[in-house]
Write a protein that holds these residues in place. Sequence first.
Motif, mmCIF file in Angstrom:
data_model
loop_
_atom_site.group_PDB
_atom_site.id
_atom_site.type_symbol
_atom_site.label_atom_id
_atom_site.label_comp_id
_atom_site.label_asym_id
_atom_site.label_seq_id
_atom_site.Cartn_x
_atom_site.Cartn_y
_atom_site.Cartn_z
ATOM 1 N N LEU A 272 -5.730 0.933 -15.322
ATOM 2 C CA LEU A 272 -6.327 2.014 -14.289
ATOM 3 C C LEU A 272 -5.081 2.393 -13.315
ATOM 4 C CD1 LEU A 272 -8.350 3.959 -13.070
ATOM 5 C CD2 LEU A 272 -9.153 2.110 -11.706
ATOM 6 N N GLY A 273 -4.526 1.406 -12.788
ATOM 7 C CA GLY A 273 -3.263 1.573 -12.036
ATOM 8 C C GLY A 273 -2.037 2.699 -12.611
ATOM 9 N N ILE A 274 -1.786 2.061 -13.852
ATOM 10 C CA ILE A 274 -0.794 2.808 -14.550
ATOM 11 C C ILE A 274 -1.105 4.171 -14.724
ATOM 12 C CG2 ILE A 274 0.178 3.232 -16.964
ATOM 13 C CD1 ILE A 274 0.097 0.134 -17.189
ATOM 14 N N ALA A 275 -2.448 4.644 -15.219
ATOM 15 C CA ALA A 275 -2.905 5.964 -15.138
ATOM 16 C C ALA A 275 -2.920 6.820 -13.710
ATOM 17 C CB ALA A 275 -4.351 6.096 -15.850
ATOM 18 N N MET A 276 -3.165 6.210 -12.833
ATOM 19 C CA MET A 276 -3.261 6.608 -11.511
ATOM 20 C C MET A 276 -1.612 6.753 -10.924
ATOM 21 S SD MET A 276 -6.330 5.299 -9.198
ATOM 22 C CE MET A 276 -6.053 3.524 -9.283
ATOM 23 N N ALA A 277 -0.680 5.944 -11.564
ATOM 24 C CA ALA A 277 0.600 6.191 -10.924
ATOM 25 C C ALA A 277 1.081 7.711 -11.914
ATOM 26 C CB ALA A 277 1.367 5.008 -11.661
ATOM 27 N N ASN A 278 0.668 7.759 -13.182
ATOM 28 C CA ASN A 278 1.027 8.839 -13.746
ATOM 29 C C ASN A 278 0.479 10.276 -13.138
ATOM 30 O OD1 ASN A 278 2.505 7.522 -15.842
ATOM 31 N ND2 ASN A 278 0.754 7.313 -16.948
ATOM 32 N N LEU A 279 -0.589 10.235 -12.766
ATOM 33 C CA LEU A 279 -1.308 11.121 -12.034
ATOM 34 C C LEU A 279 -0.542 11.672 -11.083
ATOM 35 C CD1 LEU A 279 -5.122 10.240 -12.521
ATOM 36 C CD2 LEU A 279 -3.731 12.237 -13.605
ATOM 37 N N ALA A 305 -4.425 -2.601 -9.755
ATOM 38 C CA ALA A 305 -4.267 -1.457 -9.822
ATOM 39 C C ALA A 305 -3.066 -0.740 -8.681
ATOM 40 C CB ALA A 305 -5.551 -0.566 -9.664
ATOM 41 N N ARG A 306 -3.481 -1.522 -7.589
ATOM 42 C CA ARG A 306 -2.387 -0.927 -6.354
ATOM 43 C C ARG A 306 -0.962 -1.539 -6.889
ATOM 44 N NH1 ARG A 306 -4.724 1.749 -2.442
ATOM 45 N NH2 ARG A 306 -6.804 1.633 -1.960
ATOM 46 N N LYS A 307 -1.025 -2.606 -7.498
ATOM 47 C CA LYS A 307 0.377 -3.324 -7.915
ATOM 48 C C LYS A 307 1.032 -2.370 -8.809
ATOM 49 C CE LYS A 307 2.163 -7.673 -9.933
ATOM 50 N NZ LYS A 307 1.693 -9.116 -10.347
ATOM 51 N N GLU A 308 0.417 -1.628 -9.910
ATOM 52 C CA GLU A 308 0.876 -0.967 -10.723
ATOM 53 C C GLU A 308 1.429 0.363 -10.234
ATOM 54 O OE1 GLU A 308 1.896 -1.709 -13.810
ATOM 55 O OE2 GLU A 308 0.813 -3.835 -13.681
ATOM 56 N N ILE A 309 0.675 0.837 -9.363
ATOM 57 C CA ILE A 309 0.901 2.049 -8.689
ATOM 58 C C ILE A 309 2.303 1.761 -7.872
ATOM 59 C CG2 ILE A 309 0.259 3.727 -6.621
ATOM 60 C CD1 ILE A 309 -2.647 3.269 -7.682
ATOM 61 N N LYS A 310 2.352 0.852 -6.975
ATOM 62 C CA LYS A 310 3.402 0.601 -6.327
ATOM 63 C C LYS A 310 4.706 0.490 -7.233
ATOM 64 C CE LYS A 310 5.102 -2.710 -2.740
ATOM 65 N NZ LYS A 310 4.982 -4.124 -1.846
ATOM 66 N N LYS A 311 4.609 -0.085 -8.262
ATOM 67 C CA LYS A 311 5.725 -0.488 -9.277
ATOM 68 C C LYS A 311 5.992 0.832 -10.094
ATOM 69 C CE LYS A 311 4.919 -3.734 -12.259
ATOM 70 N NZ LYS A 311 4.466 -4.515 -13.166
ATOM 71 N N ARG A 312 5.302 1.668 -10.338
ATOM 72 C CA ARG A 312 5.547 2.929 -11.265
ATOM 73 C C ARG A 312 5.571 4.515 -10.371
ATOM 74 N NH1 ARG A 312 4.875 0.736 -16.213
ATOM 75 N NH2 ARG A 312 3.851 -1.192 -16.281
ATOM 76 N N ALA A 313 4.976 4.486 -9.316
ATOM 77 C CA ALA A 313 4.813 5.629 -8.485
ATOM 78 C C ALA A 313 5.968 5.944 -7.831
ATOM 79 C CB ALA A 313 3.347 6.086 -8.198
ATOM 80 N N PHE A 314 6.436 7.097 -7.539
ATOM 81 C CA PHE A 314 7.380 7.574 -6.413
ATOM 82 C C PHE A 314 6.565 7.081 -5.154
ATOM 83 C CE2 PHE A 314 9.045 10.702 -9.596
ATOM 84 C CZ PHE A 314 10.263 10.133 -9.688
ATOM 85 N N LYS A 315 7.544 6.291 -4.486
ATOM 86 C CA LYS A 315 7.186 5.702 -3.115
ATOM 87 C C LYS A 315 6.347 6.607 -2.066
ATOM 88 C CE LYS A 315 8.324 2.596 0.573
ATOM 89 N NZ LYS A 315 9.479 1.872 1.219
ATOM 90 N N VAL A 316 7.341 7.754 -2.017
ATOM 91 C CA VAL A 316 6.785 8.566 -0.964
ATOM 92 C C VAL A 316 5.310 9.221 -1.495
ATOM 93 C CG1 VAL A 316 7.250 10.811 0.197
ATOM 94 C CG2 VAL A 316 9.190 9.393 -0.160
ATOM 95 N N LEU A 317 5.265 9.584 -2.697
ATOM 96 C CA LEU A 317 4.046 10.131 -3.023
ATOM 97 C C LEU A 317 3.078 9.297 -3.182
ATOM 98 C CD1 LEU A 317 5.476 12.387 -6.207
ATOM 99 C CD2 LEU A 317 5.215 13.008 -3.910
ATOM 100 N N ALA A 318 3.148 8.157 -3.682
ATOM 101 C CA ALA A 318 1.977 7.161 -3.440
ATOM 102 C C ALA A 318 1.572 6.830 -2.101
ATOM 103 C CB ALA A 318 2.699 5.567 -4.150
#
Length: 345
Positions: A272-279, A305-318
Amino acid sequence: MFCTVNISETGIKLNKGMGYFQVKLNNDIVIGIDLGGSAIRLSTVMRSGRLRHSRRVSISSRRDKKHVISSIAANIKELIQIEEGRGKKVMAIGIGSPGIIDLKRGVVLTSPNFKDWKDVRLRAILERESNLPVVLDNDANAAAYGEKWKGAGRKVNSLVCLTMGTGIGGGIILNGEIWHGADGMSGEIGHMTVNPDGPHCNCGNNGCLETYSSATGMVRSAVTSLNNGKRSVLKKLSYGDNSSITAKMIYESALKGDRLSVDILAEAGKYLGIAMANLINIINPEMIVLAGAVAGAWDLFMPSARKEIKKRAFKVLAERTKIVRGKLIDTAGIVGAAGLALKQL
């Protein structure tokens, strides 16, 4: 000269001197319908978004086209009669249906929950049965609009709503409006590939988000693990019948510390975190809303989920994107469908 103003749900009363002037507010009532794989939920809804008369009709044992549509039509007529008996008039109907929708023609092209639904002219059928205008949209779009209109997203202009239940649906709101895409079929987030080598999905792809993070996906993962010899309290809870395992069992077992159940929810959160990072990277929404039954396990899947978002999404956007639970619980689809009908009026 002066006047005082008293406002109620039924109207605005102006006190001018010794006289009163009554100005009625628009009390349009519509019917909102959330068509799910196991139940039809309906309610009459006021322009304020308040639900009046609600009902739930189970269709888990019979989902053929004729039965489902006749059940919808019969309950629409009963709700109209209830409102008419109280001096109210139903003005329109909004319905959210699972599947791929041709919005212009009001046709359900296909639906994963209803195998015999193919090119079903649902809007025309319900308009004929009710003699009222009908607005048809995808069920996840309706839920997203419900959360935007009266739920968690009232103060934002852009959001992505993930409906997490038997499957995973998605609705995208941009500038306050549903984003339908070029053909009205956007938002199929449940079929975003999160692992190319993952399990086969009913859509024909491999490794869809739905195969990991939906109730169905988590149950599949549990059954596979148990069949491979993994130990878990789920075996005892299901009396040795793996086919009777439910997502609720997995959630409750995880709360009690069952290792397999904890791991399944953590894996669901990971993908879910991977998907949310992409979104977040692609859409840059102000908010992501997680709605539906599976979202109830928030505390068990969100850390991974938050761990994956932190790893994959641009920091400012996340950091700017709020990730929240839906506020409308199991009424988002009804409220959203009703809101779309009111908007059409």
